[in-house]
Design a protein around this motif. Sequence first.
Motif, mmCIF file in Angstrom:
data_model
loop_
_atom_site.group_PDB
_atom_site.id
_atom_site.type_symbol
_atom_site.label_atom_id
_atom_site.label_comp_id
_atom_site.label_asym_id
_atom_site.label_seq_id
_atom_site.Cartn_x
_atom_site.Cartn_y
_atom_site.Cartn_z
ATOM 1 N N MET A 1 45.624 33.111 44.518
ATOM 2 C CA MET A 1 45.147 34.334 44.245
ATOM 3 C C MET A 1 46.113 35.368 44.500
ATOM 4 O O MET A 1 47.105 35.494 44.885
ATOM 5 C CB MET A 1 43.966 34.620 45.407
ATOM 6 C CG MET A 1 42.694 33.279 45.141
ATOM 7 S SD MET A 1 41.325 33.990 45.229
ATOM 8 C CE MET A 1 41.108 33.787 47.321
ATOM 9 N N GLN A 2 45.458 36.039 43.352
ATOM 10 C CA GLN A 2 46.173 37.559 43.052
ATOM 11 C C GLN A 2 45.492 38.851 43.372
ATOM 12 O O GLN A 2 44.205 38.972 43.135
ATOM 13 C CB GLN A 2 46.803 37.788 41.691
ATOM 14 C CG GLN A 2 47.680 38.867 41.419
ATOM 15 C CD GLN A 2 47.922 38.770 39.800
ATOM 16 O OE1 GLN A 2 47.939 37.942 39.236
ATOM 17 N NE2 GLN A 2 48.704 39.723 39.350
ATOM 18 N N ARG A 3 45.829 39.790 44.246
ATOM 19 C CA ARG A 3 45.243 40.917 44.398
ATOM 20 C C ARG A 3 45.887 42.113 43.808
ATOM 21 O O ARG A 3 47.094 42.255 43.858
ATOM 22 C CB ARG A 3 45.414 41.194 46.031
ATOM 23 C CG ARG A 3 44.625 40.241 46.707
ATOM 24 C CD ARG A 3 44.388 40.381 48.103
ATOM 25 N NE ARG A 3 43.548 39.563 49.008
ATOM 26 C CZ ARG A 3 43.720 38.348 49.313
ATOM 27 N NH1 ARG A 3 44.768 37.550 48.712
ATOM 28 N NH2 ARG A 3 42.737 37.484 49.845
ATOM 29 N N ILE A 23 37.908 36.439 37.754
ATOM 30 C CA ILE A 23 37.637 37.410 38.927
ATOM 31 C C ILE A 23 36.851 36.903 40.021
ATOM 32 O O ILE A 23 35.525 36.046 40.132
ATOM 33 C CB ILE A 23 36.723 38.586 38.154
ATOM 34 C CG1 ILE A 23 37.385 39.140 37.071
ATOM 35 C CG2 ILE A 23 36.754 39.652 39.175
ATOM 36 C CD1 ILE A 23 36.702 40.292 36.443
ATOM 37 N N VAL A 24 37.650 36.905 41.471
ATOM 38 C CA VAL A 24 36.940 36.626 42.571
ATOM 39 C C VAL A 24 35.967 37.595 43.009
ATOM 40 O O VAL A 24 35.051 37.418 43.501
ATOM 41 C CB VAL A 24 37.951 35.764 43.513
ATOM 42 C CG1 VAL A 24 37.407 35.576 44.798
ATOM 43 C CG2 VAL A 24 38.897 34.801 42.774
ATOM 44 N N SER A 25 36.761 38.615 43.021
ATOM 45 C CA SER A 25 35.882 40.054 43.691
ATOM 46 C C SER A 25 36.366 41.427 42.926
ATOM 47 O O SER A 25 37.480 41.216 42.421
ATOM 48 C CB SER A 25 36.135 39.914 45.199
ATOM 49 O OG SER A 25 37.553 40.226 45.338
ATOM 50 N N PHE A 44 32.961 45.864 31.199
ATOM 51 C CA PHE A 44 33.486 45.918 32.537
ATOM 52 C C PHE A 44 33.041 44.507 33.041
ATOM 53 O O PHE A 44 31.786 44.048 32.840
ATOM 54 C CB PHE A 44 32.346 46.793 33.488
ATOM 55 C CG PHE A 44 32.583 48.381 33.206
ATOM 56 C CD1 PHE A 44 33.681 49.206 33.570
ATOM 57 C CD2 PHE A 44 31.720 49.131 32.271
ATOM 58 C CE1 PHE A 44 33.962 50.444 33.500
ATOM 59 C CE2 PHE A 44 31.945 50.349 31.811
ATOM 60 C CZ PHE A 44 32.942 50.910 32.619
ATOM 61 N N LEU A 45 33.872 44.079 33.741
ATOM 62 C CA LEU A 45 33.909 42.490 34.389
ATOM 63 C C LEU A 45 33.765 42.755 35.750
ATOM 64 O O LEU A 45 34.394 43.470 36.400
ATOM 65 C CB LEU A 45 34.737 41.413 34.001
ATOM 66 C CG LEU A 45 34.807 41.340 32.266
ATOM 67 C CD1 LEU A 45 35.815 40.564 31.952
ATOM 68 C CD2 LEU A 45 33.602 41.101 31.610
ATOM 69 N N SER A 46 33.089 41.639 36.689
ATOM 70 C CA SER A 46 33.065 41.589 37.915
ATOM 71 C C SER A 46 33.142 40.212 38.456
ATOM 72 O O SER A 46 33.159 39.248 37.515
ATOM 73 C CB SER A 46 31.871 42.406 38.519
ATOM 74 O OG SER A 46 30.622 41.619 38.068
ATOM 75 N N LEU A 69 40.903 44.434 43.311
ATOM 76 C CA LEU A 69 40.637 43.315 42.650
ATOM 77 C C LEU A 69 41.140 42.060 43.218
ATOM 78 O O LEU A 69 42.429 42.006 43.306
ATOM 79 C CB LEU A 69 40.951 43.473 41.068
ATOM 80 C CG LEU A 69 40.498 42.589 40.007
ATOM 81 C CD1 LEU A 69 38.915 42.735 39.731
ATOM 82 C CD2 LEU A 69 41.054 43.046 38.690
ATOM 83 N N THR A 70 40.398 40.863 43.079
ATOM 84 C CA THR A 70 41.116 39.601 43.503
ATOM 85 C C THR A 70 40.793 38.768 42.274
ATOM 86 O O THR A 70 39.595 38.560 41.941
ATOM 87 C CB THR A 70 40.522 39.099 44.895
ATOM 88 O OG1 THR A 70 40.804 40.125 45.750
ATOM 89 C CG2 THR A 70 41.290 37.800 45.196
ATOM 90 N N VAL A 71 41.633 37.933 41.796
ATOM 91 C CA VAL A 71 41.619 37.064 40.701
ATOM 92 C C VAL A 71 42.563 35.717 40.958
ATOM 93 O O VAL A 71 43.308 35.749 41.811
ATOM 94 C CB VAL A 71 42.240 37.781 39.427
ATOM 95 C CG1 VAL A 71 41.529 38.885 38.984
ATOM 96 C CG2 VAL A 71 43.863 37.986 39.318
ATOM 97 N N ARG A 72 41.846 34.826 40.181
ATOM 98 C CA ARG A 72 42.735 33.516 40.072
ATOM 99 C C ARG A 72 43.182 33.330 38.668
ATOM 100 O O ARG A 72 42.742 33.605 37.806
ATOM 101 C CB ARG A 72 41.679 32.394 40.353
ATOM 102 C CG ARG A 72 41.339 32.181 41.661
ATOM 103 C CD ARG A 72 40.375 30.891 41.904
ATOM 104 N NE ARG A 72 39.873 30.367 43.125
ATOM 105 C CZ ARG A 72 38.872 30.762 43.579
ATOM 106 N NH1 ARG A 72 37.980 31.429 42.576
ATOM 107 N NH2 ARG A 72 38.216 30.575 44.798
ATOM 108 N N ARG A 73 44.650 33.056 38.594
ATOM 109 C CA ARG A 73 45.336 32.989 37.543
ATOM 110 C C ARG A 73 45.737 31.557 37.089
ATOM 111 O O ARG A 73 45.995 30.740 38.043
ATOM 112 C CB ARG A 73 46.698 33.748 37.605
ATOM 113 C CG ARG A 73 47.476 33.649 36.353
ATOM 114 C CD ARG A 73 48.994 34.287 36.703
ATOM 115 N NE ARG A 73 49.053 35.560 37.378
ATOM 116 C CZ ARG A 73 49.427 36.818 36.367
ATOM 117 N NH1 ARG A 73 49.565 36.455 35.148
ATOM 118 N NH2 ARG A 73 49.326 38.023 37.091
#
Length: 208
Positions: A1-3, A23-25, A44-46, A69-73
Amino acid sequence: MQRIAPGSLLFSEGDDAHDVFEIVSGTLRLYKVLIDGRRQIIGFLSGGQLLGLAPRRQYVCTAEAVTPLTVRRYLRPAFERRIDEEPGLARRLLDALSNELRVAQDQMVLLGRKSAPEKVASFLLSLAADEHGGCEDRVDLPMGRGDIADYLGLTVETVSRTFTKLKNDGLIALPTPASVEILDLDQLEALAAGCADEEAWGRNGGSW
């Protein structure tokens, strides 16, 4: 995960689209910069939403974090293999693309045909909509008034004045600058649909 910190870019318009993101959060803004330097926010995305599904192997807009923001790549080749292997992911991708098309169509109407109060009412209702087709009573606004203005094609002053007018008319409350409470859903929906008497409201409480 990437912050990713607020204000940091996930990718820029024109970058090679090597990755797909989930998008995780948190919340991010998608925007394009016009030739004259103006910014047009296109969405806007969430949490739970996918992005980076560029059709031409290049990202068509810039993605920037609004909040932490926390995402999975996912590398694109691996993501495409997962689509073939996981029917549930394919359905989710179709839902994401269908929602993207709906949002794009809604924004065309917002920018081209609606008045300022109709735009703001429509925006609030879109944020309040839940997954079951209902409407939440309280809306969080992680984005600032400037972001809302760039999304709706308005000035910051017009957005702020419209929020105040909606509050004074009893349609909404503003418990904090980052939240809205919907007090009169019927009137807000009528306003968004262009069925409200804006001129009468203007005579009773100032102009929009």
